[in-house]
Design a protein around this motif. Structure first.
Motif, PDB file in Angstrom:
ATOM      1  N   ILE A 108      47.498  35.804  39.088  1.00 19.80           N
ATOM      2  CA  ILE A 108      47.234  37.257  38.936  1.00 19.80           C
ATOM      3  C   ILE A 108      45.228  37.202  38.948  1.00 19.80           C
ATOM      4  N   ILE A 109      45.036  36.662  38.024  1.00 19.46           N
ATOM      5  CA  ILE A 109      43.368  36.613  37.746  1.00 19.46           C
ATOM      6  C   ILE A 109      42.807  36.234  39.140  1.00 19.46           C
ATOM      7  N   SER A 110      43.260  35.090  39.700  1.00 23.97           N
ATOM      8  CA  SER A 110      42.390  34.727  40.875  1.00 23.97           C
ATOM      9  C   SER A 110      42.320  35.798  42.046  1.00 23.97           C
ATOM     10  N   ALA A 111      43.607  36.415  42.125  1.00 24.38           N
ATOM     11  CA  ALA A 111      43.630  37.423  43.008  1.00 24.38           C
ATOM     12  C   ALA A 111      42.954  38.687  42.657  1.00 24.38           C
ATOM     13  N   ALA A 112      42.776  38.976  41.515  1.00 25.90           N
ATOM     14  CA  ALA A 112      41.780  39.967  41.021  1.00 25.90           C
ATOM     15  C   ALA A 112      40.414  39.838  41.419  1.00 25.90           C
ATOM     16  N   LEU A 113      40.035  38.529  40.886  1.00 25.38           N
ATOM     17  CA  LEU A 113      38.745  38.219  41.392  1.00 25.38           C
ATOM     18  C   LEU A 113      38.179  38.269  43.038  1.00 25.38           C
ATOM     19  N   MET A 114      39.165  37.975  43.825  1.00 23.23           N
ATOM     20  CA  MET A 114      38.922  38.101  45.080  1.00 23.23           C
ATOM     21  C   MET A 114      38.979  39.802  45.497  1.00 23.23           C
ATOM     22  N   GLU A 115      39.715  40.228  44.849  1.00 20.87           N
ATOM     23  CA  GLU A 115      39.604  41.975  44.991  1.00 20.87           C
ATOM     24  C   GLU A 115      38.112  42.495  44.487  1.00 20.87           C
ATOM     25  N   PHE A 116      37.885  42.042  43.381  1.00 19.32           N
ATOM     26  CA  PHE A 116      36.495  42.535  42.637  1.00 19.32           C
ATOM     27  C   PHE A 116      35.317  41.866  43.662  1.00 19.32           C
ATOM     28  N   ARG A 117      35.507  40.889  44.200  1.00 18.02           N
ATOM     29  CA  ARG A 117      34.275  40.451  45.181  1.00 18.02           C
ATOM     30  C   ARG A 117      34.433  41.388  46.271  1.00 18.02           C
ATOM     31  N   GLU A 118      35.663  41.833  47.046  1.00 14.02           N
ATOM     32  CA  GLU A 118      35.547  42.765  48.090  1.00 14.02           C
ATOM     33  C   GLU A 118      35.233  44.147  47.922  1.00 14.02           C
ATOM     34  N   LYS A 119      35.758  44.668  46.779  1.00 16.20           N
ATOM     35  CA  LYS A 119      35.792  46.131  46.409  1.00 16.20           C
ATOM     36  C   LYS A 119      34.880  46.469  45.340  1.00 16.20           C
ATOM     37  N   GLY A 120      34.809  45.510  44.636  1.00 19.20           N
ATOM     38  CA  GLY A 120      34.053  46.107  43.284  1.00 19.20           C
ATOM     39  C   GLY A 120      35.080  46.221  42.216  1.00 19.20           C
ATOM     40  N   TYR A 121      34.697  46.212  41.058  1.00 21.69           N
ATOM     41  CA  TYR A 121      35.617  46.312  39.737  1.00 21.69           C
ATOM     42  C   TYR A 121      36.106  47.680  39.811  1.00 21.69           C
ATOM     43  N   ALA A 122      35.361  48.633  39.902  1.00 22.07           N
ATOM     44  CA  ALA A 122      35.701  50.187  39.804  1.00 22.07           C
ATOM     45  C   ALA A 122      36.806  50.682  40.775  1.00 22.07           C
ATOM     46  N   ALA A 123      36.561  50.158  42.091  1.00 19.36           N
ATOM     47  CA  ALA A 123      37.539  50.496  43.066  1.00 19.36           C
ATOM     48  C   ALA A 123      38.529  49.581  43.206  1.00 19.36           C
ATOM     49  N   THR A 124      38.773  48.432  42.582  1.00 18.52           N
ATOM     50  CA  THR A 124      39.995  47.806  42.565  1.00 18.52           C
ATOM     51  C   THR A 124      41.149  48.363  41.521  1.00 18.52           C
ATOM     52  N   SER A 125      42.417  48.361  42.411  1.00 20.70           N
ATOM     53  CA  SER A 125      43.609  49.096  41.632  1.00 20.70           C
ATOM     54  C   SER A 125      44.396  47.558  41.164  1.00 20.70           C
ATOM     55  N   MET A 126      45.233  47.912  40.217  1.00 18.68           N
ATOM     56  CA  MET A 126      46.381  47.068  39.916  1.00 18.68           C
ATOM     57  C   MET A 126      47.290  46.736  41.110  1.00 18.68           C
ATOM     58  N   GLY A 127      47.426  47.845  41.741  1.00 25.87           N
ATOM     59  CA  GLY A 127      48.308  47.943  42.902  1.00 25.87           C
ATOM     60  C   GLY A 127      47.726  46.776  44.090  1.00 25.87           C
ATOM     61  N   SER A 128      46.535  46.848  44.076  1.00 25.86           N
ATOM     62  CA  SER A 128      45.723  46.077  45.348  1.00 25.86           C
ATOM     63  C   SER A 128      45.915  44.610  44.584  1.00 25.86           C
ATOM     64  N   ILE A 129      45.466  44.465  43.427  1.00 20.11           N
ATOM     65  CA  ILE A 129      45.793  42.893  42.760  1.00 20.11           C
ATOM     66  C   ILE A 129      46.921  42.554  43.258  1.00 20.11           C
ATOM     67  N   ALA A 130      48.188  43.415  42.876  1.00 23.81           N
ATOM     68  CA  ALA A 130      49.565  42.761  43.303  1.00 23.81           C
ATOM     69  C   ALA A 130      49.777  42.516  44.533  1.00 23.81           C
ATOM     70  N   ALA A 131      49.271  43.367  45.408  1.00 16.37           N
ATOM     71  CA  ALA A 131      49.469  43.254  46.796  1.00 16.37           C
ATOM     72  C   ALA A 131      48.588  41.773  47.256  1.00 16.37           C
ATOM     73  N   ARG A 132      47.518  41.665  46.691  1.00 14.59           N
ATOM     74  CA  ARG A 132      46.665  40.267  47.038  1.00 14.59           C
ATOM     75  C   ARG A 132      47.282  39.295  46.406  1.00 14.59           C
TER      76      ARG A 132
END
Length: 209
Positions: free
Chosen positions: A21-45
């Motif tokens: 989950i953390i690995s997926a979150a870091l990929m989302e943060f890289r693409e969208k930034g922290y503020a724009a990343t949601s828990m839903g998008s992390i789950a999808a990733r």
């Protein structure tokens, strides 16, 4: 009917999932930034249900705090082990510490956590404070111990104790910023960069005979 997998496999999967989950979150943060990343998008990733993410992390801030602990703060547990491995040889100990920090902080997805602090830290002061308390203060304590031991053993010049220890690790921050901004155009020669860092610092810190 499909047979149940052995219990140890289910347990292993459960233990791996927070890191995934953390690995997926870091990929989302890289693409969208922290503020724009949601828990839903992390789950999808991560290809899991959003409810599964909430089993491990109550919110996004809790997730990123755990990422700081796992990806960065944990490095310094291993750095302290190196004190015993290279006890008495400052240059070997310094090189081992820097190689570990560069590999785990700059050369991995942990660098995305630094991106958050640099790009969005002003909007999330609690994360800046948490990073300072869990990472920066830990680095300073380890460097303080290293310098004190080096002076005591006669390897380092006594006046080093009066220097701001941030100058010792400042090149790590430069490498991280470079990795986040210019790596695609001008990649760092990491082994050469580490060698240069060790050489410049040790020649300036070591006792002159």
């Amino acid at each position: 009917m499909r047979p149940e997998p052995p219990p140890f496999k289910r347990q292993r999967r459960k233990e791996l999932r927070p890191d995934e989950i953390i690995s997926a979150a870091l990929m989302e943060f890289r693409e969208k930034g922290y503020a724009a990343t949601s828990m839903g998008s992390i789950a999808a990733r991560a290809k899991i249900a959003r409810s599964t993410v909430y089993l491990y992390f109550p919110d996004k801030e809790a997730l990123v705090r755990q990422a700081f602990k796992d990806r960065i703060a944990g490095i310094f547990d291993r750095v302290q082990v190196d004190f015993t491995v290279h006890d008495g040889d400052f240059e070997q100990m310094f090189r081992a510490m820097l190689t570990l920090i560069y590999t785990e902080m700059v050369g991995s997805d942990a660098v995305e956590l630094l991106r958050i602090l640099i790009a969005e830290g002003a909007r999330f002061p609690a994360l800046l404070k948490f990073y300072h308390e869990t990472v920066l203060s830990r680095i300073d304590a380890i460097l303080g111990l290293m310098v004190a031991n080096g002076i005591k053993s006669g390897a380092l010049r006594p006046e080093i104790a009066q220097f701001d220890r941030k100058i010792i690790v400042a090149p790590v921050v430069v490498a991280a910023v470079w990795q986040l901004t210019f790596e695609a155009f001008d990649p760092l020669d990491m082994p050469g960069y580490i060698d240069g860092h060790v050489d410049l610092l040790t020649k300036g810190l070591l006792m002159r005979f």
